[in-house]
Design an enzyme around this catalytic site. Sequence first.
Site: not given
Length: 246
Positions: A158, A154-155
Amino acid sequence: MRLAGKVAIITGGANGIGLAACERFAEEGASVIMADFDEQAGKEQEALLKEKGHGVTFAQVNVADRESVASLVEKTLEQYGKIDVLINNAGITKDATLLKMDPADFQRVLDVNLTGVFNCTQAVAPHMIEAGGGKIINTSSVSGVYGNFGQTNYAATKAAVVGMTKTWAKELGRKGINVNAVAPGFTATAMVAKMPENIIKQMASVVSLQRLGKPEDIANAYLFLASSESDYVHGHVLHVDGGIMM
């Protein structure tokens, strides 16, 4: 009304932040395409918003699939003749620490959160260029800026969204298209509400304002960046996080 006469596609629009944005944009006069993979939730929310008199239309889409995105854009243009605003809000999580993360889960998050943003923007941008302008808002996260335990996939997506936002700002600004991103902090969505109360309190304790964000907080940031009030805001990442890392 700040978005009167505008046509906006909001991905991930059937729940959470996306749903709040659909309602907020409709309140400000936009014709909103609530694009989401979840057909049941989308149709239910479309009906509820139409009962309130809002101009919201649900469209099922898989942002990771280029044909699905192309169909969404084509149908929007057939119905409305233009696309003024694109909110790349759709995203998923499949959390695990690095040593425990399933490679399939790593790839699935990249497919939706990163490739999906690319697919939607590449499909919409030519029509905005032809029209002489538009607004593209991408959803990053504080996890993409600071990292977060158990969120390698996820990081990574993003953080990459920030890079794409700044790149597209350089490429599309001369075409009259504003490209910006919003980086939400911990936000009280339905998914977060299912967490144990002590975890939610712990999350709020690291925020300077001592509370989680509301979906409406993020929707209002989207609204500002979609409106004419932000016409000279470009290539910016707007943190809406209550001062989480002050």
